[in-house]
Scaffold this motif. Structure first.
Motif, PDB file in Angstrom:
ATOM      1  N   LEU A 101      32.284  35.903   8.364  1.00  0.00           N
ATOM      2  CA  LEU A 101      33.377  36.295   9.853  1.00  0.00           C
ATOM      3  C   LEU A 101      32.938  37.673  10.300  1.00  0.00           C
ATOM      4  O   LEU A 101      33.578  37.698  10.894  1.00  0.00           O
ATOM      5  CB  LEU A 101      34.597  36.219   8.693  1.00  0.00           C
ATOM      6  CG  LEU A 101      35.743  34.613   9.031  1.00  0.00           C
ATOM      7  CD1 LEU A 101      36.696  35.091   8.166  1.00  0.00           C
ATOM      8  CD2 LEU A 101      35.416  33.699  10.099  1.00  0.00           C
ATOM      9  N   ARG A 102      32.984  38.592   9.572  1.00  0.00           N
ATOM     10  CA  ARG A 102      32.184  39.936   9.582  1.00  0.00           C
ATOM     11  C   ARG A 102      31.374  39.543  10.703  1.00  0.00           C
ATOM     12  O   ARG A 102      30.809  40.613  11.503  1.00  0.00           O
ATOM     13  CB  ARG A 102      31.803  41.035   8.695  1.00  0.00           C
ATOM     14  CG  ARG A 102      32.641  42.258   9.335  1.00  0.00           C
ATOM     15  CD  ARG A 102      32.223  43.035   7.605  1.00  0.00           C
ATOM     16  NE  ARG A 102      31.941  42.379   6.726  1.00  0.00           N
ATOM     17  CZ  ARG A 102      32.058  42.357   4.842  1.00  0.00           C
ATOM     18  NH1 ARG A 102      33.461  42.161   5.184  1.00  0.00           N
ATOM     19  NH2 ARG A 102      31.935  41.943   4.140  1.00  0.00           N
ATOM     20  N   SER A 109      41.995  34.864  10.769  1.00  0.00           N
ATOM     21  CA  SER A 109      42.058  34.542  11.914  1.00  0.00           C
ATOM     22  C   SER A 109      42.519  36.061  12.299  1.00  0.00           C
ATOM     23  O   SER A 109      41.779  36.850  13.404  1.00  0.00           O
ATOM     24  CB  SER A 109      42.951  34.176  12.558  1.00  0.00           C
ATOM     25  OG  SER A 109      42.882  32.124  12.754  1.00  0.00           O
ATOM     26  N   ALA A 110      43.024  36.991  11.693  1.00  0.00           N
ATOM     27  CA  ALA A 110      43.166  38.586  11.548  1.00  0.00           C
ATOM     28  C   ALA A 110      42.345  38.814  11.391  1.00  0.00           C
ATOM     29  O   ALA A 110      41.659  39.760  12.133  1.00  0.00           O
ATOM     30  CB  ALA A 110      44.642  38.795  11.431  1.00  0.00           C
ATOM     31  N   TYR A 111      41.623  38.505  10.025  1.00  0.00           N
ATOM     32  CA  TYR A 111      40.355  39.373   9.717  1.00  0.00           C
ATOM     33  C   TYR A 111      38.671  39.205  10.745  1.00  0.00           C
ATOM     34  O   TYR A 111      38.607  40.384  11.599  1.00  0.00           O
ATOM     35  CB  TYR A 111      39.899  38.778   8.635  1.00  0.00           C
ATOM     36  CG  TYR A 111      38.627  39.262   7.832  1.00  0.00           C
ATOM     37  CD1 TYR A 111      39.060  40.854   6.572  1.00  0.00           C
ATOM     38  CD2 TYR A 111      37.384  39.339   8.266  1.00  0.00           C
ATOM     39  CE1 TYR A 111      38.016  41.539   5.808  1.00  0.00           C
ATOM     40  CE2 TYR A 111      36.463  40.198   7.489  1.00  0.00           C
ATOM     41  CZ  TYR A 111      36.528  40.883   6.414  1.00  0.00           C
ATOM     42  OH  TYR A 111      35.484  41.907   5.701  1.00  0.00           O
ATOM     43  N   LEU A 112      38.949  37.880  11.748  1.00  0.00           N
ATOM     44  CA  LEU A 112      38.141  37.430  12.832  1.00  0.00           C
ATOM     45  C   LEU A 112      38.313  38.686  14.060  1.00  0.00           C
ATOM     46  O   LEU A 112      37.136  39.287  15.091  1.00  0.00           O
ATOM     47  CB  LEU A 112      37.835  36.356  13.284  1.00  0.00           C
ATOM     48  CG  LEU A 112      37.022  35.327  13.930  1.00  0.00           C
ATOM     49  CD1 LEU A 112      35.104  35.990  13.229  1.00  0.00           C
ATOM     50  CD2 LEU A 112      37.315  34.132  13.906  1.00  0.00           C
ATOM     51  N   ALA A 116      37.167  42.496  18.117  1.00  0.00           N
ATOM     52  CA  ALA A 116      37.203  43.744  18.742  1.00  0.00           C
ATOM     53  C   ALA A 116      36.155  44.439  18.450  1.00  0.00           C
ATOM     54  O   ALA A 116      35.880  45.314  19.638  1.00  0.00           O
ATOM     55  CB  ALA A 116      38.874  44.201  18.296  1.00  0.00           C
ATOM     56  N   GLU A 117      35.750  44.666  17.364  1.00  0.00           N
ATOM     57  CA  GLU A 117      34.645  46.065  17.284  1.00  0.00           C
ATOM     58  C   GLU A 117      33.262  45.888  18.336  1.00  0.00           C
ATOM     59  O   GLU A 117      32.416  46.932  18.679  1.00  0.00           O
ATOM     60  CB  GLU A 117      34.156  46.033  16.305  1.00  0.00           C
ATOM     61  CG  GLU A 117      35.755  47.172  15.585  1.00  0.00           C
ATOM     62  CD  GLU A 117      35.123  46.763  13.701  1.00  0.00           C
ATOM     63  OE1 GLU A 117      33.724  46.101  13.315  1.00  0.00           O
ATOM     64  OE2 GLU A 117      36.043  47.469  12.922  1.00  0.00           O
ATOM     65  N   GLY A 118      33.211  44.259  19.140  1.00  0.00           N
ATOM     66  CA  GLY A 118      32.292  44.581  19.914  1.00  0.00           C
ATOM     67  C   GLY A 118      30.782  44.501  19.117  1.00  0.00           C
ATOM     68  O   GLY A 118      29.681  44.853  19.823  1.00  0.00           O
TER      69      GLY A 118
END
Length: 146
Positions: free
Chosen positions: A72-73, A107-110, A115-117
């Motif tokens: 996910l990261r 979902s929040a982790y993803l 958001a970090e782009g």
């Protein structure tokens, strides 16, 4: 016997743990892990928990969730794809265990890492080429040689 397993059993427990590490996305059960250690499943369960501080099922769940976090990261796959790739067949079970171990939903982790782009590996690459930590060159997998 005291609560501590015999020292000569430790390499066999490591063999079972290594099997779980390599094949975490497969449907491993207690009997299969115990067979890798060469002991009965109930003795294996007691000894594994005494040595590693958790049951084999808890260890396997943690390994799967760690790998899901990596996916996910670093990739652009969906939560559902990550769920299936790490060996869960139920998105609900995966989400519950992920939230329990990580402290936030998948979902929040993803969303946090999206958001970090940072550039992410395309999911199609992951799906086409498999998960590199599960691949072993032909002839080098001791489990396949049995």
């Amino acid at each position: 016997m005291s609560g501590e397993p015999p020292r000569n059993l430790l390499p066999h427990l490591r063999r079972a743990r290594d099997l779980a590490d390599r094949h975490y996305a497969e449907a491993l059960d207690l009997a299969e892990l115990a067979a890798a250690a060469g002991v009965s499943k109930f003795y294996f369960l007691r000894c594994f928990a005494a040595v590693y501080g958790k049951t084999p099922a808890a260890y396997l769940a943690e390994r799967r969730i760690e790998r899901a976090q990596d996916l996910l990261r670093a990739t652009n796959i969906t939560v559902t794809e990550a769920c299936m790739l790490v060996g869960y067949s139920s998105l609900g079970s995966f989400s519950r265990k992920f939230t329990e171990l990580v402290g936030m939903s998948p979902s929040a982790y993803l969303a946090k890492f999206s958001a970090e782009g940072a550039p992410r590996i395309p999911g199609c690459f992951v799906l086409m080429h498999g998960l590199s930590d599960r691949k072993t060159p032909p002839g080098t997998d001791p489990a396949a040689d049995r």
